[in-house]
Design a protein around this motif. Structure first.
Motif, PDB file in Angstrom:
ATOM      1  N   GLY A  69      16.746 -26.672  -6.858  1.00 51.08           N
ATOM      2  CA  GLY A  69      16.786 -26.523  -7.827  1.00 51.08           C
ATOM      3  C   GLY A  69      15.246 -26.224  -8.149  1.00 51.08           C
ATOM      4  O   GLY A  69      14.544 -25.423  -9.571  1.00 51.08           O
ATOM      5  N   GLN A  70      14.385 -26.100  -7.413  1.00 46.20           N
ATOM      6  CA  GLN A  70      12.979 -25.975  -7.848  1.00 46.20           C
ATOM      7  C   GLN A  70      12.521 -24.314  -7.560  1.00 46.20           C
ATOM      8  O   GLN A  70      13.361 -23.665  -6.214  1.00 46.20           O
ATOM      9  N   PHE A  71      11.673 -24.553  -8.084  1.00 51.17           N
ATOM     10  CA  PHE A  71      11.703 -22.237  -7.447  1.00 51.17           C
ATOM     11  C   PHE A  71      10.682 -22.640  -6.889  1.00 51.17           C
ATOM     12  O   PHE A  71      10.032 -23.757  -6.938  1.00 51.17           O
ATOM     13  N   VAL A  72      10.708 -21.257  -5.264  1.00 49.15           N
ATOM     14  CA  VAL A  72       9.517 -21.226  -4.870  1.00 49.15           C
ATOM     15  C   VAL A  72       9.028 -19.945  -4.365  1.00 49.15           C
ATOM     16  O   VAL A  72       9.561 -19.454  -4.176  1.00 49.15           O
ATOM     17  N   ASN A  73       7.944 -20.008  -3.673  1.00 44.90           N
ATOM     18  CA  ASN A  73       7.327 -18.624  -2.992  1.00 44.90           C
ATOM     19  C   ASN A  73       7.748 -17.970  -1.611  1.00 44.90           C
ATOM     20  O   ASN A  73       7.604 -19.305  -0.606  1.00 44.90           O
ATOM     21  N   VAL A  74       8.603 -17.651  -1.285  1.00 43.30           N
ATOM     22  CA  VAL A  74       8.650 -16.755  -0.210  1.00 43.30           C
ATOM     23  C   VAL A  74       8.261 -15.880   0.624  1.00 43.30           C
ATOM     24  O   VAL A  74       9.049 -15.247   0.197  1.00 43.30           O
ATOM     25  N   ARG A  75       7.298 -15.894   1.680  1.00 42.93           N
ATOM     26  CA  ARG A  75       7.205 -14.844   2.443  1.00 42.93           C
ATOM     27  C   ARG A  75       7.504 -14.266   3.716  1.00 42.93           C
ATOM     28  O   ARG A  75       8.060 -15.212   5.098  1.00 42.93           O
ATOM     29  N   LEU A  76       7.656 -13.522   3.649  1.00 44.21           N
ATOM     30  CA  LEU A  76       9.167 -13.110   5.530  1.00 44.21           C
ATOM     31  C   LEU A  76       7.932 -12.664   6.109  1.00 44.21           C
ATOM     32  O   LEU A  76       7.694 -11.110   5.556  1.00 44.21           O
ATOM     33  N   VAL A  77       7.664 -12.940   7.363  1.00 45.93           N
ATOM     34  CA  VAL A  77       6.616 -12.225   8.312  1.00 45.93           C
ATOM     35  C   VAL A  77       7.234 -11.001   8.661  1.00 45.93           C
ATOM     36  O   VAL A  77       8.075 -11.394   9.959  1.00 45.93           O
ATOM     37  N   LEU A  78       7.342  -9.829   8.719  1.00 42.40           N
ATOM     38  CA  LEU A  78       8.240  -8.643   9.402  1.00 42.40           C
ATOM     39  C   LEU A  78       7.728  -8.586  11.237  1.00 42.40           C
ATOM     40  O   LEU A  78       8.204  -8.535  11.763  1.00 42.40           O
ATOM     41  N   ALA A  79       5.902  -8.691  10.655  1.00 47.42           N
ATOM     42  CA  ALA A  79       5.547  -7.805  12.161  1.00 47.42           C
ATOM     43  C   ALA A  79       3.510  -7.658  11.578  1.00 47.42           C
ATOM     44  O   ALA A  79       3.510  -9.110  11.209  1.00 47.42           O
ATOM     45  N   THR A  80       2.844  -7.788  12.461  1.00 48.22           N
ATOM     46  CA  THR A  80       1.695  -7.840  12.801  1.00 48.22           C
ATOM     47  C   THR A  80       1.156  -6.606  13.402  1.00 48.22           C
ATOM     48  O   THR A  80       1.793  -6.062  13.853  1.00 48.22           O
ATOM     49  N   GLU A  81       0.032  -6.219  11.783  1.00 50.40           N
ATOM     50  CA  GLU A  81      -0.097  -4.590  12.148  1.00 50.40           C
ATOM     51  C   GLU A  81      -2.332  -5.464  12.883  1.00 50.40           C
ATOM     52  O   GLU A  81      -2.647  -6.450  12.531  1.00 50.40           O
ATOM     53  N   LYS A  82      -2.159  -4.311  13.939  1.00 49.54           N
ATOM     54  CA  LYS A  82      -3.192  -4.713  15.547  1.00 49.54           C
ATOM     55  C   LYS A  82      -4.227  -4.139  14.204  1.00 49.54           C
ATOM     56  O   LYS A  82      -4.658  -2.690  13.922  1.00 49.54           O
ATOM     57  N   ALA A  83      -5.604  -4.509  14.692  1.00 50.98           N
ATOM     58  CA  ALA A  83      -7.318  -4.477  14.307  1.00 50.98           C
ATOM     59  C   ALA A  83      -6.645  -3.480  12.744  1.00 50.98           C
ATOM     60  O   ALA A  83      -7.373  -2.492  12.663  1.00 50.98           O
ATOM     61  N   ALA A  84      -6.181  -4.188  11.865  1.00 50.72           N
ATOM     62  CA  ALA A  84      -6.566  -3.596  10.049  1.00 50.72           C
ATOM     63  C   ALA A  84      -7.839  -3.682   9.880  1.00 50.72           C
ATOM     64  O   ALA A  84      -8.611  -4.589  10.432  1.00 50.72           O
ATOM     65  N   VAL A  85      -8.203  -3.538   9.030  1.00 53.93           N
ATOM     66  CA  VAL A  85      -9.440  -3.276   8.060  1.00 53.93           C
ATOM     67  C   VAL A  85      -9.554  -4.468   6.942  1.00 53.93           C
ATOM     68  O   VAL A  85      -8.855  -3.495   6.551  1.00 53.93           O
ATOM     69  N   LEU A  86     -10.643  -5.323   7.479  1.00 57.30           N
ATOM     70  CA  LEU A  86     -10.305  -6.280   6.143  1.00 57.30           C
ATOM     71  C   LEU A  86     -11.609  -6.046   5.328  1.00 57.30           C
ATOM     72  O   LEU A  86     -12.964  -6.314   6.158  1.00 57.30           O
ATOM     73  N   ILE A  87     -11.827  -5.941   3.700  1.00 56.19           N
ATOM     74  CA  ILE A  87     -12.947  -6.070   3.230  1.00 56.19           C
ATOM     75  C   ILE A  87     -12.413  -7.282   2.386  1.00 56.19           C
ATOM     76  O   ILE A  87     -10.779  -7.790   1.536  1.00 56.19           O
ATOM     77  N   PRO A  88     -13.057  -7.935   1.215  1.00 60.50           N
ATOM     78  CA  PRO A  88     -12.980  -8.252   0.147  1.00 60.50           C
ATOM     79  C   PRO A  88     -12.464  -8.430  -0.584  1.00 60.50           C
ATOM     80  O   PRO A  88     -12.826  -6.897  -0.793  1.00 60.50           O
ATOM     81  N   THR A  89     -11.075  -8.792  -1.468  1.00 58.38           N
ATOM     82  CA  THR A  89     -10.731  -7.560  -2.717  1.00 58.38           C
ATOM     83  C   THR A  89     -11.943  -7.612  -3.747  1.00 58.38           C
ATOM     84  O   THR A  89     -11.257  -6.464  -3.953  1.00 58.38           O
TER      85      THR A  89
END
Length: 398
Positions: free
Chosen positions: A288-308
């Motif tokens: 009965g608890q609500f949960v956060n579900v994350r489906l991992v579909l694939a992996t993006e190679k060499a993505a550019v990341l910066i702080p939000t």
């Protein structure tokens, strides 16, 4: 009138000198130098270096936990509850005794069935003896064919009565066993629904709800737009789900496997039901608890990341300030992808290794000099988590 003309002539040299001072003000003001122009000091900023890192492509959904098995215990015979052998909320083992229904009426039925079976067997034995005696005489014509057939039929009838009595005995044994109600599964008991002394009806009165909590289900939905990607991953057999409670820290989700995909898109909502199965030996999740579900579909190679927090919004869309090697700030329009914890993927407009302004954007003028000062923030942490995890992300702009 001549007096007025003389006064005007007297003040003329002073007026001429004053006008000369005003004309010469940008460079000389009555013997004093003036600054040519006002220059803004460089804006003080902190920067972060864009990283190249492999990141997951995912879907974030809201789900609800459900028990792996759920059984409502009901009696199979009617009678009065005489015993209870568990506590509310107890962890039960399969086969554990729960309730006892008064067995005396059913014991009496069993005794009667046993007596009926014995009587039927005795009648059958007598019929067989009589038939065997007449069977020896039938060839000598000492008895009529009709008497012979009657004796043979009596044997067949008594045999059928024995079988009926045997079936009645088995039914009586089952009814007596049903007086002792055991747990059909391993699980956790809810609150009992009857007490000792209650009279219950067969297959009608609910006695107890038992739910198996380990493993546990997380039921959720996806949109039909995302269905092809999910189907592809399920076909490969490696579709994983990260499940956590809203109150859990984002660093430690529980991993589970997607084990069910519905066979139709729901009318009106355009969504498809899915289910993930998660180990739950520590009872972290509850039905009965609500949960956060994350489906991992694939992996993006060499993505550019910066702080939000390095990103800003304008009428043209998201942008960042890039600090160039000559310490000038360039306004760069970028395209953002999915958030990864406290970071965000930049799909275009920025290269790994470039420095972006992290704090102090409000004082930056595009094309002007900036002063980089030490700050708490440095390079983005690809594994870091933040409130950005709570946002809905489907592969588009965050």
């Amino acid at each position: 009138m001549n007096r007025g003309i003389r006064k005007a002539r007297r003040w003329t040299p002073y007026l001429t000198l004053g006008l000369a001072c005003l004309v010469a003000l940008p460079s000389v003001g009555c013997g004093k130098k003036v600054t040519a122009a006002f220059e803004h000091p460089p804006a003080s900023v902190t920067v972060s270096t864009a990283l190249s890192h492999d990141v997951p492509i995912y879907l974030d959904e809201i789900g609800k936990n459900g028990a792996f098995e759920s059984v409502t215990v009901t009696p199979q015979v009617a009678g009065r509850i005489t015993e209870r052998h568990f506590e509310d909320g107890a962890n039960l083992q399969k086969g554990q005794l729960l309730f006892v229904i008064d067995p005396r009426p059913y014991q009496a039925q069993l005794d009667s069935a046993q007596a009926n079976l014995a009587q039927a067997k005795a009648a059958l034995e007598l019929a067989k003896i009589q038939f065997a005696r007449d069977e020896e005489l039938v060839g000598t014509k000492a008895i009529s064919k009709q008497d012979y057939d009657t004796k043979k039929n009596t044997v067949d009838v008594d045999q059928a009565q024995v079988e009926a009595a045997q079936a009645a005995l088995e039914t009586a044994k089952l009814n007596l066993e049903y007086c002792f109600i055991h747990s059909p599964i391993e699980g956790r008991a809810g609150a009992r629904l009857v007490d000792i002394g209650n009279v219950v009806q067969a297959n009608t009165t609910s006695l107890l709800l038992i739910q198996r909590l380990d493993p546990i289900y997380a039921d959720f939905t996806i949109t039909e737009r995302d269905l092809p990607n999910v189907q592809k991953q399920m076909t490969n057999g490696n579709l994983q789900a990260q499940v956590r409670l809203p109150s859990d820290g984002a660093d430690h989700p529980r991993m589970g496997k997607v084990t069910f995909l519905d066979n139709a898109v729901q009318n009106g909502t355009g969504t498809v039901n899915l289910r993930a199965t998660i180990p739950n030996s520590d009872r972290h999740f509850w039905p009965g608890q609500f949960v956060n579900v994350r489906l991992v579909l694939a992996t993006e190679k060499a993505a550019v990341l910066i702080p939000t927090e390095a990103t800003q919004i304008s009428q043209k869309g998201p942008f960042v300030y890039v600090v160039k090697p000559d310490q000038t700030a360039e306004l760069r329009v970028v395209t953002l992808g999915q958030r990864q914890g406290g970071n965000v993927v930049v799909t275009s407009g920025l290269a790994a290794g470039e420095n972006v302004v992290l704090t102090g954007q409000l004082t930056v003028v595009p094309g002007s000099k900036v002063k980089v000062v030490p700050g708490a923030a440095g390079t983005p942490n690809p594994g870091g988590k933040s409130a950005g995890d709570e946002s809905k992300a489907r592969g588009g702009q965050s």
